[in-house]
Design an enzyme around this catalytic site. Structure first.
Site, PDB file in Angstrom:
ATOM      1  CG  ASP A   1       7.918  -0.020   0.002  1.00 46.14           C
ATOM      2  OD1 ASP A   1       7.097  -0.872   0.380  1.00 46.14           O
ATOM      3  OD2 ASP A   1       8.261   0.116  -1.191  1.00 46.14           O
TER       4      ASP A   1
ATOM      5  CD  GLU B   1       6.911  -6.198   3.834  1.00 45.88           C
ATOM      6  OE1 GLU B   1       8.068  -6.055   3.390  1.00 45.88           O
ATOM      7  OE2 GLU B   1       5.983  -5.452   3.524  1.00 45.88           O
TER       8      GLU B   1
END
Length: 878
Positions: A452, A455
């Site tokens: 998770d 990015e």
């Protein structure tokens, strides 16, 4: 972006165009608008001859060079004479940094300055035939090659321009064209993703479905579809800008029907906002653009998943799982969010609140269920020395991302104190990560991994010490669609260093670089196929992972938009996709969650997940009726899993979509092109969910085909927009005529459903024919396809006979065939049926035209399908 040649793929019918990603991409559709013109004085454009020395060196040195653009003269600048001829609706932005633009700077670029009162229309725009480059052709056998020479009279837009550009146009296959621009004077960063490349000795593909025209002065490339002579790409409408930190290429579309700019929450599948709307492409919460053959999820991953952030202790998790069992709701996977960790540290579990976690996972396994844990890319660096191996070993192996000054970059994420960030582009970092996964599996025997916020997310801007003020962290142009004041907001400094390059170059492939070693570690640890779910994705990520659509809202519109996102990711090559069922943020209502469970039962990745502090939303939390409705629709999903699994086989071997838009199945149907609230599983099943509150009916669009009600098998005669009855416990499903597929008696986990008997469903089209396929393996071993450990059948039906051809018979099918259902027979009676040459029992309803072929006394056929292909016949005569 500086030195960043991302790869974009535009698929228009059969033509594939591969080129550098452009920032921004400017695309204008054919629309009409008022042209607001002012008088302009004529201006002529000089050209610059190409240097005669063709032996230009390509040193791998500092990728930023000083601008070679001549200093602008003091002459009075005016609009080019073609400016008034450009309609306002056809303007291409020459100065996207609108808060910094002015007339002099615009004219210095050789562009038009004509202010307008049309909303969002640029005041500074390119004139017709803008002469950025001229082209000189060189002979090659693979297609065409040009050297582009920049017109240096005009000032650079944002940074050092590429004065000489190598353009390769490779005719790779009859249906694939690659167009690549590269700096001809130096080696630049290229994303390390393998794409098809032709060498100098290869010959251009023959019988091409496309034509390529190149204009040399000024340069432009025009691509046509041969069959219709339709222009599908035309760069002559605007300028080609290639600079260190800014790339722009433009085209006019041949149609208003345009799809696939993701990842953004869209209100319609077809893009309708052509008013100079900008879509950002930079990983913050999510970004993707994906190609490549997708990975094949294990069978259990197609079951129902349950998750939330905010299980305070293991007792709560056990209670939730027990409530699901008590309601007999199918469920294959329980997730562990960061709650299970000790102080939110990767590769630990809480010895107080989750003390019995290993035993709990063993208990799940004993019941045929799985457990998936979340992992983060951010590693705590403030634990006692020698007490936290992930940091200690990582520091020893030097696998953490560093500042430009070579100090380790520190930020903040979930653990207390500061964190450092793993560099998965470092081979040692990949090994470190895989070893941590393998070792932790000995403690918690997880079955899959959820990575998770990769990015990579960061709770401070850049780092705890900030970021230097340079051209990476503060580039001359930052796309306005990217949120925040700085490019490094909510992520790490753009000048920080990784093995593949600085963060400015590799930022959007951070998640991509983590996915592959995560799957490798998972497979090594579990010795099975495993499953990886990633927040951040990029081109090629679908080969190793699935994705979910990010942190959505518990609102009716968000539910509807999730269909669009899921369809887009199937187009991107990530068919294992879904949204957080019932929504992540805010408290879901019983009505919303009821309908979302029905829709979510037909996501390819079906997970109910919500955030900390919000009310529980697993089905029993809303009472017995919601629980019963959830059980009903999930049993439908589990019955259809053989079809879904077969569709994934075709996805992983042929690149086909699984969740499929009506546009892709019915491209000539203009209404189907705009449908955003229905979708299909492959070409077989049409799903029409209820997406509005207080509704007991829903409108669905039915293209001009033969359709059958999934639940009854009765032919549905409606065409076009039809109102469908949809009470609260019902989601309309329809089978497309011409389909053949397997279903299986469901159970509350896939382990047990896979033991149950099969049914073959045949739905005849208007011609009385149908076809289909069936794939089966053990559902969990890695590489069953490449190792030929599977069974694959093709099926066809023509009037009165079903033929099953055993293409591959290398995995024994345990369950037998229970019965065969045939829908839409255009006869009044069936007198005799056989399966495998043996006469069987049957029932035929002359009103509904449904045939059910069964065994003696209407029991199961119990036909063993391991003996090879077989036929089933159904005749009007004895």
């Amino acid at each position: 972006m500086r030195n960043r040649w991302k790869i974009a793929i535009a698929v228009i019918k059969a033509i594939v165009i591969i080129c550098a990603i452009i920032i921004p991409v400017v695309i204008v559709s054919h629309q009409h608008g008022q042209n607001i013109a002012t008088k302009a004085t004529a201006t002529t454009y000089p050209t610059t001859p190409r240097p005669t020395n063709d032996s230009i060196s390509r040193p791998i040195t500092d990728p930023i060079r000083p601008s070679t653009t001549p200093t602008p003269s003091t002459e009075v600048l005016t609009n080019p004479d073609t400016c008034p001829n450009v309609q306002t609706s056809q303007r291409f932005d020459c100065f996207p940094d609108t808060d910094k633009q002015n007339q002099n700077q615009c004219l210095a670029r050789g562009c038009c300055w004509i202010p307008t009162n049309v909303a969002n229309a640029p005041s500074c725009f390119f004139p017709a035939n803008y002469p950025t480059y001229t082209a000189t052709e060189q002979n090659v056998t693979y297609g065409r090659k040009f050297i582009l020479t920049r017109n240096q009279r005009f000032s650079a837009h944002y940074s050092s321009p590429m004065n000489n550009v190598n353009l390769q146009i490779q005719y790779q296959t009859s249906n694939r064209l690659r167009v690549k621009f590269a700096d001809d004077t130096k080696t630049r960063y290229e994303v390390p993703i393998n794409l098809p490349v032709m060498n100098l000795n290869q010959q251009a593909a023959k019988n091409r479905s496309y034509d390529v025209e190149v204009k040399t002065n000024p340069f432009a490339i025009i691509i046509r579809r041969k069959s219709t002579n339709t222009i599908i790409f035309d760069s002559s409408v605007s300028g080609l800008i290639l600079e260190d930190q800014f790339l722009e290429i433009s085209s006019r579309l041949p149609s208003n029907d345009f799809y696939g700019l993701g990842e953004h929450e869209h209100q319609s599948f077809i893009h309708r906002d052509w008013n100079w709307h900008r879509w950002g492409m930079f990983s913050r919460d999510d970004f993707t653009g994906t190609v490549g053959l997708p990975y094949f999820p294990p069978y259990w991953a197609l079951g129902f998943h349950l998750s939330r952030w905010g299980y305070e202790n293991l007792d709560q998790v056990e209670q939730i799982v027990e409530e699901m069992r008590a309601a007999d709701i199918p469920m294959d996977v329980q997730f562990g969010d960061i709650d299970y960790m000790r102080n939110r540290l990767d590769f630990t579990y809480d010895p107080v609140h989750y003390n019995d976690l290993p035993a709990f996972v063993d208990e799940l396994h004993s019941r045929g269920q799985k457990y998936i844990i979340v992992l983060s890319h951010a590693i705590s660096n403030n634990q006692t020395a020698g007490s936290y191996p992930p940091f200690d070993e990582g520091k020893t192996k030097d696998i953490f991302i560093r500042h430009a000054n070579d100090s380790i970059l520190t930020g903040k994420l979930w653990p207390r104190g500061n964190v450092v960030f793993a560099d998965y582009t470092n081979p040692s970092g990949r090994t470190w990560w895989k070893n941590l996964i393998t070792d932790f599996h000995k403690t918690i025997p997880f079955d899959g991994l959820w990575i998770d916020m990769n990015e990579p997310a960061n709770f401070v801007a850049g780092s705890v010490t900030g970021c230097p003020n340079n051209r990476f962290n503060n580039p001359p142009y930052k796309p306005k669609a990217i949120l925040g004041n700085y490019l490094y907001d909510r992520t790490i400094c753009m000048d920080s260093k990784q093995t593949w390059g600085n963060q400015y170059n590799v930022h959007s492939i951070y998640g991509y670089s983590e996915i592959e070693p995560t799957l490798e570690g998972c497979r090594t640890a579990t010795r099975k196929r495993g499953m990886v779910l990633s927040s951040s994705t990029f081109v090629g990520s679908g080969k190793s992972a699935g994705h979910w659509l990010g942190y959505n809202w518990s609102e009716w519109p968000s539910m509807a938009y999730s269909i669009i996102g899921s369809l887009e990711f199937n187009m991107f090559g990530i068919p294992y996709i879904g949204a957080d069922i019932c929504g992540y943020s805010n408290n879901a209502t019983a009505a919303l969650c009821n309908r979302w469970m029905q829709l979510g039962a037909f996501y390819t990745f079906a997970r109910n997940h919500n955030g900390k502090g919000f009310l529980p939303q697993h089905p029993p939390a809303f009472g017995t009726q919601n629980a019963a409705n959830a059980r009903k629709v999930l049993l439908t999903r589990y019955r259809l899993l053989p079809l879904l699994y077969t569709l994934f086989y075709h996805a992983t071997t042929e690149g086909k979509t699984v969740m499929r838009s009506l546009m892709m199945e019915f491209p000539k149907d203009k209404i189907a092109r705009i449908i955003s609230k229905q979708f299909m599983w492959g070409s077989v099943l049409l799903i029409t969910p209820v997406l509005e509150p207080n509704a007991n009916s829903v409108y669905g669009y039915f293209p001009d085909e033969r359709w059958f009600d999934y639940y009854t098998g009765i032919e549905f005669t409606g065409k076009g927009n039809v109102s469908l009855n949809a009470p609260s416990d019902y989601i309309p499903l329809h089978i497309r005529g011409g389909s053949i597929f397997f279903v299986q008696e469901p159970a509350n986990t896939t382990v047990y459903s896979r033991l149950n008997k099969f049914t073959i469903i045949v739905a005849l089209n208007n011609n009385g024919t149908a076809n289909g396929t069936f794939f089966w393996d053990d559902g969990e071993s890695a590489n069953t396809i490449s190792n030929n450990l599977y069974t694959y059948m093709t099926m066809s039906c023509d009037q009165d006979q079903l033929t099953v051809n055993m293409v591959k018979n290398s995995y024994a099918i345990g369950p037998t065939l229970q019965n065969i259902l045939v829908y839409g027979l255009n006869v009044s009676v069936i007198a005799r049926t056989t399966v495998g040459g043996q006469v069987t029992r049957h029932k035929f309803d002359s009103n509904t035209k449904i045939l059910n072929i069964t065994g003696a006394n209407d029991n199961s056929l119990d036909y063993n399908m391991n003996g090879g292909g077989f036929t089933a016949t159904f005749s009007q005569f004895l």
